[in-house]
Motif scaffolding. Structure first.
Motif, PDB file in Angstrom:
ATOM      1  N   THR A 173      -2.377  55.186  72.619  1.00  0.00           N
ATOM      2  CA  THR A 173      -2.662  54.245  73.851  1.00  0.00           C
ATOM      3  C   THR A 173      -2.193  55.103  74.938  1.00  0.00           C
ATOM      4  O   THR A 173      -2.136  54.417  75.882  1.00  0.00           O
ATOM      5  CB  THR A 173      -1.689  53.200  73.524  1.00  0.00           C
ATOM      6  N   GLN A 179     -14.964  53.751  69.915  1.00  0.00           N
ATOM      7  CA  GLN A 179     -15.418  52.257  69.216  1.00  0.00           C
ATOM      8  C   GLN A 179     -14.186  51.501  69.036  1.00  0.00           C
ATOM      9  O   GLN A 179     -14.021  50.460  69.115  1.00  0.00           O
ATOM     10  CB  GLN A 179     -16.466  52.131  68.157  1.00  0.00           C
ATOM     11  N   ASN A 191     -10.930  52.990  70.259  1.00  0.00           N
ATOM     12  CA  ASN A 191      -9.751  53.154  71.183  1.00  0.00           C
ATOM     13  C   ASN A 191     -10.265  52.554  72.350  1.00  0.00           C
ATOM     14  O   ASN A 191     -11.401  52.739  73.075  1.00  0.00           O
ATOM     15  CB  ASN A 191      -9.726  54.882  71.296  1.00  0.00           C
ATOM     16  N   TYR A 192      -9.374  51.734  72.852  1.00  0.00           N
ATOM     17  CA  TYR A 192      -9.566  50.815  74.247  1.00  0.00           C
ATOM     18  C   TYR A 192      -8.573  51.317  75.278  1.00  0.00           C
ATOM     19  O   TYR A 192      -8.565  50.717  76.225  1.00  0.00           O
ATOM     20  CB  TYR A 192      -9.293  49.249  73.873  1.00  0.00           C
ATOM     21  N   TYR A 193      -8.343  52.615  75.359  1.00  0.00           N
ATOM     22  CA  TYR A 193      -7.400  53.132  76.349  1.00  0.00           C
ATOM     23  C   TYR A 193      -8.337  54.236  77.143  1.00  0.00           C
ATOM     24  O   TYR A 193      -7.788  54.476  78.316  1.00  0.00           O
ATOM     25  CB  TYR A 193      -6.263  53.480  75.592  1.00  0.00           C
ATOM     26  N   GLN A 201     -10.546  56.151  79.225  1.00  0.00           N
ATOM     27  CA  GLN A 201     -11.534  56.129  80.365  1.00  0.00           C
ATOM     28  C   GLN A 201     -12.228  57.160  80.870  1.00  0.00           C
ATOM     29  O   GLN A 201     -13.284  56.707  81.125  1.00  0.00           O
ATOM     30  CB  GLN A 201     -10.639  55.359  81.293  1.00  0.00           C
ATOM     31  N   ASN A 239     -22.180  49.221  74.334  1.00  0.00           N
ATOM     32  CA  ASN A 239     -21.328  48.796  75.370  1.00  0.00           C
ATOM     33  C   ASN A 239     -19.976  48.030  74.801  1.00  0.00           C
ATOM     34  O   ASN A 239     -19.534  47.139  75.179  1.00  0.00           O
ATOM     35  CB  ASN A 239     -21.737  47.311  76.315  1.00  0.00           C
ATOM     36  N   THR A 240     -19.391  48.937  73.831  1.00  0.00           N
ATOM     37  CA  THR A 240     -18.129  48.474  73.259  1.00  0.00           C
ATOM     38  C   THR A 240     -16.905  49.226  73.697  1.00  0.00           C
ATOM     39  O   THR A 240     -15.886  48.944  73.187  1.00  0.00           O
ATOM     40  CB  THR A 240     -18.223  48.664  71.570  1.00  0.00           C
ATOM     41  N   SER A 241     -17.001  50.070  74.477  1.00  0.00           N
ATOM     42  CA  SER A 241     -15.695  50.909  74.770  1.00  0.00           C
ATOM     43  C   SER A 241     -15.107  50.600  75.895  1.00  0.00           C
ATOM     44  O   SER A 241     -15.880  50.090  76.962  1.00  0.00           O
ATOM     45  CB  SER A 241     -16.185  52.533  74.629  1.00  0.00           C
ATOM     46  N   SER A 242     -14.025  51.434  76.350  1.00  0.00           N
ATOM     47  CA  SER A 242     -13.349  51.152  77.631  1.00  0.00           C
ATOM     48  C   SER A 242     -13.832  52.379  78.572  1.00  0.00           C
ATOM     49  O   SER A 242     -13.142  52.430  79.827  1.00  0.00           O
ATOM     50  CB  SER A 242     -11.718  51.220  77.525  1.00  0.00           C
ATOM     51  N   LEU A 254     -15.298  54.692  81.316  1.00  0.00           N
ATOM     52  CA  LEU A 254     -15.677  54.355  82.553  1.00  0.00           C
ATOM     53  C   LEU A 254     -16.389  55.671  83.380  1.00  0.00           C
ATOM     54  O   LEU A 254     -17.237  55.542  84.100  1.00  0.00           O
ATOM     55  CB  LEU A 254     -14.620  54.185  83.679  1.00  0.00           C
ATOM     56  N   ARG A 263     -21.005  49.384  81.970  1.00  0.00           N
ATOM     57  CA  ARG A 263     -19.448  49.908  82.013  1.00  0.00           C
ATOM     58  C   ARG A 263     -19.172  51.237  82.793  1.00  0.00           C
ATOM     59  O   ARG A 263     -18.358  51.373  83.359  1.00  0.00           O
ATOM     60  CB  ARG A 263     -19.019  49.932  80.478  1.00  0.00           C
TER      61      ARG A 263
END
Length: 471
Positions: free
Chosen positions: A116, A141, A143-145, A147, A171-174, A176, A202
């Motif tokens: 995280t 897919q 890990n949502y931290y 970027q 379109n499933t990840s964070s 950017l 995204r």
């Protein structure tokens, strides 16, 4: 591979068990889970693309991260990277040029599934190949931290592009920001990216520079630009776009409403591509930065660009460096800004063009209307050494002298330029304020030097570091 001494995993060996058969195309088998974590069961009706779920995530978020990575390295047969172990709880991790290969990349990906902390991951020049790419996208897919990801210069080719395209369409990840420079992508890859970014909203920043896209690739990417509603910055420099590809890209730009920064330098737009770009500038109200340096654009193309600038109300930076433009073309650019009262132009780079004193007089007149404008050119014909010295008198010394005379600090002077009294302001606003203020009169050359000293990469001028200046 990291040159640090190999680190032995600090986990006791446990009896080996034979894993169940898995489809390597659809799953990312984390052997480390056999001794570190137990696989989660998903609620009924919920599916997963990977088997990287960790049951005791709270423990892994703390002390378990290091052990997980060490065990993953042991089981995929690679030496742990000591830099990663030391920095895996930092927000920025730079593993460029570490020779990870696909197995080393897989070990890193396993450790990042439940991480995280890491927000930016640099993996350029690691020969990660298709297998490593697959490991990364499967990690993303879960890990949502994370970027920002840089996987440039890994020679991913068509197979890597296909893996990335399929992932982006979900379109499933964070994620950017994605850097894919120098990966031997050709026109077939451009078609895959067209599919991906026609659906993905995204990703905000995309770097596809130093690849091998030609005119056919330009057509695919132009179609993508017409459909995409997420990208804000796109780098397509150092590719092989010529007239047909340039026109196709510009056709896509005419429909795009979100892109703000576009780098097309080191291609072959020519005057026909410049004509198409001029039409984009006439219609587009989102682009603020365009770089078409070294694109074989002559005065003929500059005429078309200038006509677009007469109507444009958004562009702030135009780079035309290393194009065969003469002083006549440069003058046309100035006059187009002068005719446009709503122009927001802050910077024009024609730094290979030798100009005359007459050009400088015209520039002074334009800056009287648009004080935020700065034009970078090569030199002024016929200027004596004495004149040059006068132009380049150290601006900070002038400000310091004024501050001493009025018994204030240098930072007090700068804060007086900003209506809200803050320590930061945009480059354009700062330039405008410096030109318009009459306390310490400066010419555009001195203001430019001041901006070089104070400006940050973010396009902001920051004078907070001057707090220690004496009264």
């Amino acid at each position: 591979m990291d040159n640090d001494e190999p680190l032995e995993p600090e986990i006791k060996d446990e009896p080996e068990t034979e894993p169940a058969a898995r489809n390597s195309d659809e799953t990312f088998y984390c052997e480390a889970e056999a001794s570190v974590a137990v696989e989660k069961e998903k609620p009924g009706g919920e599916s997963s693309e990977t088997d990287l779920e960790i049951e005791d995530t709270e423990k892994l978020f703390t002390t378990g991260q290091r052990e997980l990575y060490l065990e993953a390295c042991k089981l995929v047969g690679v030496v742990p990277v000591s830099y990663f172990i030391r920095n895996m709880e930092e927000s920025y991790v730079n593993l460029n040029h570490h020779g990870l290969g696909p197995s080393g990349t897989k070990a890193i990906a396993i450790a990042l599934v439940s991480n995280t902390s890491v927000v930016t991951l640099e993996l350029a020049d690691n020969c990660i190949m298709e297998e490593g790419t697959l490991s990364l996208v499967q990690m993303l897919q879960e890990n949502y931290y994370l970027q920002d990801l840089n996987i440039s210069n890994n020679d991913l080719g068509l197979k890597g592009a296909s893996t990335i395209s399929e992932f982006l369409q979900r379109n499933t990840s964070s994620l950017l920001n994605l850097q894919l420079s120098g990966n031997n992508f050709k026109d077939e890859s451009a078609e895959l990216f067209c599919q991906a970014f026609s659906a993905n909203y995204r990703i905000k920043t995309l770097d596809l520079s130093h690849n091998e896209f030609s005119d056919k690739g330009g057509e695919h990417l132009g179609q993508m630009l017409a459909l995409n509603i997420g990208l804000q910055s796109l780098d397509l420099s150092w590719n092989q776009f010529h007239t047909r590809g340039a026109v196709a890209l510009c056709n896509g730009l005419r429909a795009n409403v979100t892109l703000q920064k576009l780098d097309l330098s080191m291609n072959g737009f020519g005057n026909e591509g410049a004509t198409a770009l001029g039409e984009v500038l006439r219609l587009n109200n989102s682009l603020v930065y365009i770089d078409v340096s070294s694109n074989d654009i002559s005065n003929e193309g500059v005429i078309k660009i200038s006509k677009g600038l007469e109507f444009n109300e958004s562009l702030k930076v135009l780079k035309l460096f290393l194009n065969p433009v003469s002083m006549d073309g440069a003058t046309l650019l100035l006059l187009s800004i002068k005719r446009n009262p709503k122009s927001k132009m802050e910077e024009i780079d024609i730094s290979n063009v030798l100009v005359s004193e007459q050009f400088v007089k015209i520039l002074d007149g334009v800056c009287a209307i648009h004080p935020q404008l700065d034009v970078t050119y090569k030199a002024v014909q016929g200027f004596s050494a004495k004149k040059e010295l006068l132009l380049w008198t150290n601006p900070m010394k002038l400000i310091q002298s004024y501050a001493d005379q009025h018994q204030i600090t240098v930072i007090d002077f700068f804060k007086s330029l900003n209506p809200n009294g803050r320590m930061m302001m945009s480059v354009g606003d700062f330039r405008k304020a410096m030109i318009q203020q009459d306390k310490v009169p400066m010419n555009p050359y001195q203001v430019r030097e001041l901006i070089k000293k104070l400006a940050e990469k973010t396009g902001m001028v920051n004078f907070s570091f001057l707090k220690t200046e004496k009264r």
